[in-house]
Design an enzyme around this catalytic site. Structure first.
Site, PDB file in Angstrom:
ATOM      1  CD  GLU A 134      -1.172  -2.182   1.221  1.00 15.31           C
ATOM      2  OE1 GLU A 134      -0.082  -2.466   1.713  1.00 15.31           O
ATOM      3  OE2 GLU A 134      -2.107  -3.277   1.736  1.00 15.31           O
ATOM      4  CG  PHE A 156      -9.661 -10.680  10.921  1.00 20.48           C
ATOM      5  CD1 PHE A 156      -8.349 -10.412  11.285  1.00 20.48           C
ATOM      6  CD2 PHE A 156      -9.696 -10.067   9.565  1.00 20.48           C
ATOM      7  CE1 PHE A 156      -7.902 -11.286  10.402  1.00 20.48           C
ATOM      8  CE2 PHE A 156      -8.658 -10.393   8.606  1.00 20.48           C
ATOM      9  CZ  PHE A 156      -7.506 -10.985   8.542  1.00 20.48           C
ATOM     10  CD  GLN A 157      -7.570  -7.845   7.460  1.00 19.12           C
ATOM     11  OE1 GLN A 157      -8.351  -7.296   6.787  1.00 19.12           O
ATOM     12  NE2 GLN A 157      -6.021  -8.602   6.916  1.00 19.12           N
ATOM     13  CE  LYS A 203     -17.559  -7.137   2.694  1.00 18.01           C
ATOM     14  NZ  LYS A 203     -16.846  -8.341   3.546  1.00 18.01           N
ATOM     15  CG  MET A 223      22.742  12.015   4.179  1.00 16.49           C
ATOM     16  SD  MET A 223      23.375  13.326   2.572  1.00 16.49           S
ATOM     17  CE  MET A 223      22.233  14.874   1.731  1.00 16.49           C
TER      18      MET A 223
END
Lengths: 571, 165
Positions: free
Chosen positions: A64, A126-127, A176, A483
């Site tokens: 993502e 969940f999630q 959802k 760096m």
């Protein structure tokens, strides 16, 4: 001032009975969305089922974070709103770095996240993650939508907020069931944001005061930032600069907003800026900041920054004004509008002494590196600039390679340099390049990257191959986190703590992913290797083994004033 | 220096978290923060007391205005205003001491809102300084419990307030 209440939809009826997911797609189409970057998941199933039927192109990313950076690269290179989508929980948390990157650099983006069914919110389902809570500090605005009827308005508001005023990412978290349910009534699609009134036009009295100060000054400098790119003000900036004979320094976010081949160009200021830009800032009697925000990487020690200057600050975001450096003449509004108003008020001046001094500094302290037996990283960037006629869209990761790219590419036009300036996100380069390529089919898009940065998101090479996006990746491969290594060399007596890493053959990684891989180690072969890369119609990784302990100069050490530059080996 | 700022915000979930988060992230110190309904059901008013110099106050005001759900911000720096803080304090008061505490409350124009065998609860409102003075006075008797609302404020009369947005 703009109106905060308006109807954004062309059609306002006929949506009742449609599912939230179908309405979602209708609204994205109304907003002109062509491409959506993301990863599906459980909470997004209704949306992805609806996506199956729509003409919007969906780009499946490896991660993502990649989706967010692709939306970002698309937005920065086109000026349009970039859109990414991720599922609930880990999908949403993986977006966070991408949102923060876009927020710091004022990139118009809309992020959609799935959320668990509304009845389960707050139950540690969940999630489930508190996505609006987590993303609030890294978005311009966010909202949680629990009803199908609210989806349309939320999308219109999100796009409106993302692209107006000082742009930024807006996140919509959608439960959802809001996408699977049918709309029971016609939705209210009116944008209703009583508190959102971005200042668009500059106050004429302030513009006049600014012009008066500029005309009265002997040694003015225009200090130009990303706001000039965002407001498409490059052309008018050029006119203002030439009318008043005012030298222009362009920050990392503004590279290309002013043609670096112009005699008035000072190139980049700040920590790794040119000596001429930094000396000009320190000696100027009038500093005209336009769409820049006095970042600490630009100002160095703020107490000694531009000590003789009257400071004019043009910015659309009032919070940027007098935040780091006290402003004498603030002008709040859109950079283009303000420069257009200002142009006729600017007196034509010769400024012979001042431009003479600038020319002397340029001659005495040019950007410089020594060539040797090994390829020098600066050499690679210079060759890429030359062989692409300074007109490719370039993205970068973060670190030494980013600074060399800024210094040596030779910027001519805006929206060519796509880089994470504010947040400094390693791994930004490759996904941003893929996003930029989707927004600019047929154009050469090159990620000039470091081996450390590229490793963070290298999986997105699969995405480039999957959708046959011909992005090029040029890696300045030095087997260091360069760096940090440079700072350890300069300030920690060469104690290279955790900055060395194994050096896989990145050209073989590219081949394994189905892209073309090229490896080069000889300075004499560099041009051929770059041409071979540019000629190939498909994604390519060109790994150039470079001098591993090369440093970026000039350098203003942390806490030092701009005039206390370390010129490196030149002096 | 103490500054009073009021913000009219949209009455939506998450707005308080947004404002509080902004203060925390930018290192501004909140002395007190009160949220309450207004005459418009869609809007709430926050009254925030911050400690800092003028430069900080300006940043606080601008950062508050930047929040999308903030409709209007007002600071009371250059205008005359009325402020009130409401306190409920339960003071130890045995039957022998009860009269003294009642008398003190009376001097401060407080009201006795609950009486028990060993304590009294006093309701007192006014500017912060008055409440502080009362707390000092009843401290020797023993404060069992104390709760304050924090400051709310409105301008005096019809002056032009320093409003942006």
């Amino acid at each position: 001032m703009s109106k905060s209440t308006k109807t954004a939809s062309k059609r306002t009826k006929g949506y009742a009975g449609m599912t939230g997911a179908d309405l979602f797609h209708k609204m994205l189409l109304e907003e002109g969305v062509e491409v959506l970057f993301g990863v599906p998941g459980g909470a997004l199933l209704p949306i992805f089922d609806s996506l199956y039927k729509t003409p919007i192109k969906f780009v499946l990313t490896r991660h993502e974070q990649g989706a967010a950076h692709m939306a970002d690269g698309y937005a920065r290179s086109t000026g349009k709103v970039g859109v990414c989508i991720a599922t609930s929980g880990p999908g949403a948390t993986n977006l966070v770095t991408g949102l923060a990157t876009a927020y710091m650099d004022s990139v118009p983006m809309v992020a959609i996240t799935g959320q668990v069914t509304s009845a389960l919110i707050g139950n540690d389902a969940f999630q489930e993650a508190d996505t609006t809570g987590i993303t609030r500090p890294v978005t311009k605005h966010n909202m949680l939508i629990k009803r199908a009827e609210d989806i349309g308005r939320a999308i219109h508001e999100a796009f409106y907020i993302a692209r107006t005023g000082r742009p930024g990412p807006v996140l919509i978290d959608i439960a959802k069931d809001a996408t699977s349910n049918e709309l029971s009534t016609e939705p209210d699609l009116t944008i209703d944001l009583p508190g959102y009134k971005p200042m668009l036009t500059g106050h004429i009295r302030q513009v006049k005061a600014a012009a008066k100060a500029i005309n009265a000054s002997k040694q003015p400098v225009l200090y130009v930032g990303g706001g000039v790119v965002i407001s498409e003000a490059s052309e008018i900036l050029d006119k203002v600069a030439h009318r008043g004979n005012i030298p222009v320094t362009t920050t990392l976010m503004a590279l290309g907003a002013f043609d670096e081949s112009d005699p008035l160009a000072l190139q980049m200021p700040g920590m790794h800026g040119t000596a001429v830009a930094n000396y000009a800032i320190q000696e100027c009697d009038c500093l005209i900041a336009v769409g820049a925000r006095f970042d600490d990487r630009v100002t160095g020690k703020v107490e000694t920054f531009a000590p003789h200057a009257k400071i004019i600050h043009v910015d659309i975001d009032p919070t940027s004004i007098s935040k780091n450096v006290k402003t004498d003449i603030p002008v709040v509004g859109d950079a283009k509008d303000i420069l257009e108003k200002m142009l006729p008020m600017i007196e034509s001046k010769q400024r012979k002494d001042w431009l003479g001094q600038i020319a002397k500094w340029k001659k005495a302290y040019p950007l410089h590196y020594d060539t040797g037996a090994k390829i020098k990283p600066q050499q690679v960037v210079e060759a890429v600039g030359r062989l692409t006629d300074h007109d490719a869209i370039i993205t970068t990761g973060v670190g030494q390679h980013q600074m060399w790219t800024a210094q040596f590419y030779g910027w001519r036009k805006p929206r060519r340099m796509i880089t994470s300036g504010g947040l400094g996100t390693m791994g930004f380069g490759l996904p941003a390049a893929i996003g930029a390529q989707f927004g600019n089919p047929g154009k050469t898009v090159i990620d000039i990257d470091g081996d450390g940065s590229l490793a963070m998101t290298v999986g997105e090479l699969v995405t480039a191959v999957h959708y046959n996006q011909p992005v090029k990746v040029v890696v300045l491969d030095n087997c260091y986190l360069g760096m940090v290594r440079q700072w350890q060399e300069m300030f920690y007596e060469r104690r290279y703590s955790a900055t060395e890493h194994p050096c896989p053959d990145l050209s073989l990684i590219a081949e394994a992913f189905g892209a073309k891989g090229i490896r080069t180690t000889e300075p004499g072969e560099l041009d051929d290797a770059i041409n071979e890369m540019l000629k190939h119609d498909g994604p390519v990784v060109l790994a150039a083994s470079v001098e591993p302990e090369e440093n970026v100069f000039p350098m203003v050490a942390a806490g030092k004033g701009l005039h206390e530059m370390d010129m490196g080996r030149l002096v | 220096m103490k500054h009073v700022i009021t913000a009219l915000v949209q009455n939506q979930p998450g707005v308080l978290a947004h404002v509080a988060g902004m203060f925390a992230a930018r290192g501004f110190n909140i002395d007190s923060l009160v949220v309450g309904r207004t005459e418009d059901p869609e809007l709430s008013r926050m009254t925030i007391v911050v400690i800092g110099d003028d430069h900080m106050l300006e940043q606080v005001r601008k950062q508050l205005e930047k929040i999308i759900t903030t409709v209007r911000v007002r600071d009371f720096k250059e205008i005359d205003y009325v402020e009130r803080d409401l306190m409920l304090v339960r003071v130890s008061a045995t039957p022998e001491k009860r009269a003294e505490v009642v008398e003190l409350a009376g001097l401060f124009r407080g009201r006795i809102v609950d009486v028990a065998k060993q304590s009294l609860t006093v309701e007192l409102s006014g500017p912060e300084a008055k409440l502080e003075a009362f707390i000092d006075m009843v401290q020797p008797y023993g404060i069992r419990e104390l709760s304050r609302t924090g400051i709310i404020a409105v301008q005096r009369g019809e002056q032009r307030a320093k409003e942006r947005n």
